[in-house]
Design a protein around this motif. Sequence first.
Motif, mmCIF file in Angstrom:
data_model
loop_
_atom_site.group_PDB
_atom_site.id
_atom_site.type_symbol
_atom_site.label_atom_id
_atom_site.label_comp_id
_atom_site.label_asym_id
_atom_site.label_seq_id
_atom_site.Cartn_x
_atom_site.Cartn_y
_atom_site.Cartn_z
ATOM 1 N N ILE A 53 0.603 -0.921 0.241
ATOM 2 C CA ILE A 53 0.093 0.223 0.002
ATOM 3 C C ILE A 53 1.414 1.261 0.302
ATOM 4 O O ILE A 53 -0.015 2.431 -0.662
ATOM 5 N N ALA A 54 1.921 1.603 0.878
ATOM 6 C CA ALA A 54 2.280 2.050 1.091
ATOM 7 C C ALA A 54 3.528 2.722 -0.129
ATOM 8 O O ALA A 54 3.571 3.779 -1.337
ATOM 9 N N VAL A 86 -13.927 6.204 2.761
ATOM 10 C CA VAL A 86 -13.587 5.659 3.473
ATOM 11 C C VAL A 86 -13.876 4.830 4.608
ATOM 12 O O VAL A 86 -13.239 3.810 5.708
ATOM 13 N N ALA A 87 -15.700 5.727 5.325
ATOM 14 C CA ALA A 87 -15.887 4.272 6.805
ATOM 15 C C ALA A 87 -16.228 3.519 5.916
ATOM 16 O O ALA A 87 -16.436 2.438 6.862
ATOM 17 N N GLY A 88 -16.385 3.079 4.530
ATOM 18 C CA GLY A 88 -16.598 1.383 4.485
ATOM 19 C C GLY A 88 -15.507 0.547 4.463
ATOM 20 O O GLY A 88 -15.089 -0.715 5.215
ATOM 21 N N SER A 89 -14.650 1.068 3.987
ATOM 22 C CA SER A 89 -12.933 0.427 4.161
ATOM 23 C C SER A 89 -12.273 0.722 6.340
ATOM 24 O O SER A 89 -11.924 -0.674 6.403
ATOM 25 N N ALA A 191 -8.446 7.473 -0.520
ATOM 26 C CA ALA A 191 -9.093 6.309 0.919
ATOM 27 C C ALA A 191 -7.689 6.250 1.454
ATOM 28 O O ALA A 191 -7.251 5.397 2.377
ATOM 29 N N MET A 192 -6.663 6.090 0.474
ATOM 30 C CA MET A 192 -5.464 4.975 1.242
ATOM 31 C C MET A 192 -3.873 5.411 2.187
ATOM 32 O O MET A 192 -3.893 5.217 2.462
ATOM 33 N N ILE A 193 -4.725 7.055 2.258
ATOM 34 C CA ILE A 193 -3.804 7.704 2.672
ATOM 35 C C ILE A 193 -4.032 7.023 4.260
ATOM 36 O O ILE A 193 -2.889 6.727 5.202
ATOM 37 N N ALA A 194 -5.328 6.675 4.999
ATOM 38 C CA ALA A 194 -5.149 6.541 6.416
ATOM 39 C C ALA A 194 -4.603 5.300 6.531
ATOM 40 O O ALA A 194 -3.930 4.810 7.022
#
Length: 254
Positions: A53-54, A86-89, A191-194
């Motif tokens: 991911i990073a 984001v919430a779903g993730s 969304a990937m930031i979190a």
Amino acid sequence: MGFDLTFMQVFLCGIAFFGAGIIDSISGGGGLITIPVMLALGIPTHFITGTNIASAWVGTGVAAGEFIKSRNVHWKSALITLPFAVAGSSLGAKLNLLMPDQYLKIFMIAAIPCIAVFLLINKQFGEQDRVAEQSMRRIVLGSVFTGLVLGTYMGFYGPGAGLFFMLSYAAFLKLNMVRANGNARFVIAIAMIASVITYAMSGAVIWKLVIVATIFNVAGSYIGASLAIKKGAGIIRPVMYIVLALLIIKVIIG
């Protein structure tokens, strides 16, 4: 970290991330290349997801930037989708801790061939952009559904999430494949930031590999986004079939 990477391990991972950047920017599904390669090269499993991911985040952002510059993001639907994705993730990640993924795998074994057949039969799917014809209610409902359901999938399981986001935008909002892909790249990049922050804080990232892999991935993402924008559905559709084939293989073999 407790282990050392050889030059060859880092180089081969870089090549994998280059190819993944191209595929991800065209249709999504780059992780179906990078994760097996990292496993095959002996990268410890508890570092793979965070490192993947990073390494892919910046490339996804570069691809999103190319779609934004070419005006191939439908902002209204993308911005509605984002908080729900984001919430779903987050919800998906919690569900992953509570239940096995075998039920999802059974569903996907049945669903993926159906998606492939649908695309083969409907050869004009995603060719035309008809979002302007859709009511605001349909745009909101389609965006919320896309964000919540596919965000949950992304957090719970993950592989092919970009492809499913793109197909959902094309199916429910009638975006053409290029704009649907632009929406998917934008939403996923944010969304990937979190996730990047979470894995970084947990120490589950091999940073010296991330530096090299990111450079390769950015190059691949730029090429892939440029191809998708210039060639449209003509290149997106065949790459989608490849990703669907890789996804069904992964689901079957685990």
